[in-house]
Design an enzyme around this catalytic site. Structure first.
Site, PDB file in Angstrom:
ATOM      1  N   LYS A  27      -3.665  -3.641 -11.897  1.00 35.38           N
ATOM      2  CA  LYS A  27      -2.240  -3.858 -12.205  1.00 35.38           C
ATOM      3  C   LYS A  27      -1.855  -5.311 -11.936  1.00 35.38           C
ATOM      4  O   LYS A  27      -1.229  -5.958 -12.774  1.00 35.38           O
ATOM      5  CB  LYS A  27      -1.397  -2.882 -11.374  1.00 35.38           C
ATOM      6  N   SER A 173       2.984 -12.634   1.341  1.00 36.09           N
ATOM      7  CA  SER A 173       3.264 -11.946   0.083  1.00 36.09           C
ATOM      8  C   SER A 173       2.686 -12.724  -1.099  1.00 36.09           C
ATOM      9  O   SER A 173       3.080 -13.858  -1.368  1.00 36.09           O
ATOM     10  CB  SER A 173       4.781 -11.789  -0.098  1.00 36.09           C
ATOM     11  N   ASP A 325      -1.275  -1.905  -0.341  1.00 34.39           N
ATOM     12  CA  ASP A 325      -0.899  -0.737  -1.146  1.00 34.39           C
ATOM     13  C   ASP A 325      -1.738   0.497  -0.812  1.00 34.39           C
ATOM     14  O   ASP A 325      -1.527   1.567  -1.398  1.00 34.39           O
ATOM     15  CB  ASP A 325      -1.045  -1.055  -2.641  1.00 34.39           C
ATOM     16  N   ARG A 356       7.542   3.338   2.554  1.00 38.25           N
ATOM     17  CA  ARG A 356       6.275   4.093   2.583  1.00 38.25           C
ATOM     18  C   ARG A 356       5.909   4.586   3.972  1.00 38.25           C
ATOM     19  O   ARG A 356       5.249   5.619   4.105  1.00 38.25           O
ATOM     20  CB  ARG A 356       5.132   3.238   2.024  1.00 38.25           C
TER      21      ARG A 356
HETATM   22  C1  S3P Z   1       1.195  -7.516  -5.526  1.00 39.75           C
HETATM   23  C2  S3P Z   1       1.353  -7.896  -4.217  1.00 39.75           C
HETATM   24  C3  S3P Z   1       1.753  -6.968  -3.153  1.00 39.75           C
HETATM   25  C4  S3P Z   1       1.551  -5.510  -3.567  1.00 39.75           C
HETATM   26  C5  S3P Z   1       2.053  -5.249  -4.953  1.00 39.75           C
HETATM   27  C6  S3P Z   1       1.329  -6.120  -5.963  1.00 39.75           C
HETATM   28  C7  S3P Z   1       0.866  -8.554  -6.522  1.00 39.75           C
HETATM   29  O1  S3P Z   1       3.124  -7.178  -2.866  1.00 39.75           O
HETATM   30  O2  S3P Z   1       2.177  -4.654  -2.654  1.00 39.75           O
HETATM   31  O3  S3P Z   1       1.855  -3.892  -5.316  1.00 39.75           O
HETATM   32  O4  S3P Z   1       0.461  -8.204  -7.650  1.00 39.75           O
HETATM   33  O5  S3P Z   1       0.988  -9.741  -6.197  1.00 39.75           O
HETATM   34  P1  S3P Z   1       3.591  -8.356  -1.833  1.00 39.75           P
HETATM   35  O6  S3P Z   1       3.113  -9.613  -2.388  1.00 39.75           O
HETATM   36  O7  S3P Z   1       5.091  -8.306  -1.813  1.00 39.75           O
HETATM   37  O8  S3P Z   1       2.986  -7.988  -0.536  1.00 39.75           O
END
Ligand code: S3P
Length: 448
Positions: A27, A173, A325, A356
């Site tokens: 994803k 993040s 996740d 969660r």
């Molecule tokens: C993601 C980063 C994560 C993850 C999300 C997808 C991404 O979030 O939880 O499902 O694709 O960069 P955070 O960057 O807010 O931790």
């Protein structure tokens, strides 16, 4: 949150899970591949793109900004790039559904285009924090207005000439990091993001694949990620690796269900996403990782899991970004392990598609599993494979796809069936979940 009528799904104590699956497209990488193809010169062909609601929203948002995207049924996709600053102003508000990644990454993209865009989303997405992304984008010269609670709708007037900045991430993040780097694409000079805990680096990897210059320097315990602005991004043909976050469900299903053996092929095993697999191995899982290749600048492998006698472990807070996740499904494995599993550093879990941490705790209690939350740490007390969880719970998913899939997986191994109140949101990341698991031998009833 889904506006559709809820579709409960029930998972029954199952036959062994046996067989081979192909992991659905990653994803995170799918979002980035669509975005970078859109910002490149020329026509990109993407294979293995995740076909799921979250990606439909990103594709639709880019189309509303003038990009031509043709999505095939099996994850093939053709994108006619408009170039680095070629997006045009959409005539309507853009609805991103449930997708936090689409929201944060597209905010970064739009912040460096001189256009006005308003993004919104479903009830869940509108409640999630966006001010953390708005803050660096405003430093870069964009004007960003969030709703009063710091969430969506978000309106952006992109900067005419974005300012390259150096930004230290206040929380680990990848979405904030990616928003800043994507905004930096149109900035004259170096945009640098500093992280203290490493987060997924798919944006950096794919930026390089599309021709940008990205350097990473370790300074003390920090990592300085620098992008040289205004690169010439060129169209590419890319293959998206399979998603480890989705592969986690059939693999853990095999570990906790009797007499099982499941192989998931083509799974991305980037170390910044592989924290769950590390935990499972520490728990004593019979999990093998074979045939490592490379796609999209990422390592990809076949993973095989067999029924295992798991034991409780302590998971350090520093590991959280590499498995953020995966805590819902790790908690299900922990419920079937011998002894307590203690997971630290889970504060960010409260800000995902649902809270969660609360959803895991409430759901496990419904299924007769003891849990304890102390500040940002969660303990799950497993009684071991000889005393499998009671199950029998009705799980309030809060319309969260990963909560639904995690508890449906536990339902295959528990004494009594587990029912999730709504499985419709599974379509946001893994629409083939029920079908794939059923092919392996899982018994589900209800719609979904
Ligand atoms: C993601 C980063 C994560 C993850 C999300 C997808 C991404 O979030 O939880 O499902 O694709 O960069 P955070 O960057 O807010 O931790």
């Amino acid at each position: 949150m889904s506006n559709l009528v809820p579709s409960p799904i029930q998972a029954e104590p199952s036959h062994p899970l046996q067989g081979i699956l192909c992991a659905p497209g990653d994803k995170s990488i799918s979002h980035r591949a669509l975005i970078l193809a859109a910002l490149s010169a020329g026509c990109s062909n993407i294979q293995g793109l995740l076909t799921a609601d979250d990606l439909t929203h990103t594709a639709s948002a880019l189309r509303q900004c003038g990009v031509s995207i043709t999505l095939g049924a099996t994850g093939t996709c053709v994108v006619e790039g408009v170039g680095l600053s070629g997006l045009c102003e959409p005539s309507n508000i853009i609805d991103l559904g449930n997708s936090g990644t689409a929201a944060r990454l597209l905010m970064g993209v739009v912040a460096s285009h001189s256009i006005h865009v308003t993004f919104t989303g479903d009830e869940s997405l509108r409640g999630r924090p966006m001010a953390r992304v708005a803050a660096p984008l405003m430093q870069m010269g964009a004007s960003v207005t969030t709703a009063r609670h710091g969430g969506m709708p978000v309106s952006i007037d992109g900067a005419i000439t974005p300012i390259p900045i150096t930004y230290r991430l206040p929380v680990p993040s990848a979405q904030i990091k990616s928003a800043v780097l994507l905004a930096g694409l149109n900035a004259p000079g170096k945009t640098t993001v500093i992280e203290t805990l490493s987060t997924r680096d798919h944006t950096e990897n794919l930026l390089r694949v599309f021709g940008a210059e990205v350097s990473i320097e370790a300074i003390g315990s920090e990592s300085h990620i620098a992008l040289v602005g205004q690169p010439e991004l060129r169209a590419q043909d890319v293959i998206v690796p399979g998603d480890p976050s989705s592969a986690a469900f059939p693999l853990v299903g095999a570990l906790i269900t009797r007499d099982s053996k499941v192989t998931v092929q083509g799974v991305g095993v980037n170390e910044r996403r592989a924290g769950l697999f590390q935990c499972l191995l520490e728990m004593g899982a019979e999990l093998t990782i074979d045939s490592v290749e490379t796609a999209c600048g990422e390592p990809v492998a076949n993973l095989t899991a067999r029924t295992s006698s798991l034991k409780g472990i302590e998971v350090p807070a520093e590991r959280a970004p590499s498995m953020i996740d995966e805590y819902p499904i790790l908690a299900m494995a922990a419920a079937c392990a011998h002894g307590a599993t203690v997971m630290h550093g889970l504060g960010e879990l409260r800000l995902k598609e649902s809270d969660r941490l609360a959803a895991i705790v409430e759901g496990l209690r419904e299924c007769g599993v003891e849990t304890l939350v102390e500040e940002d740490s969660l303990t799950v007390v497993g009684a071991g494979p000889d005393n499998i969880p009671e199950g029998g719970g009705r799980i309030v998913t809060q319309h969260d796809h990963r909560i639904a899939m995690a508890f449906l997986t536990l339902g295959l191994a528990a004494k009594k069936a587990i029912i999730v109140d709504d499985g419709s949101m599974i379509a946001s990341s893994y629409p083939g979940f029920v079908g794939d698991m059923s092919v392996l031998g899982a018994s589900f009833s209800g719609s979904g």
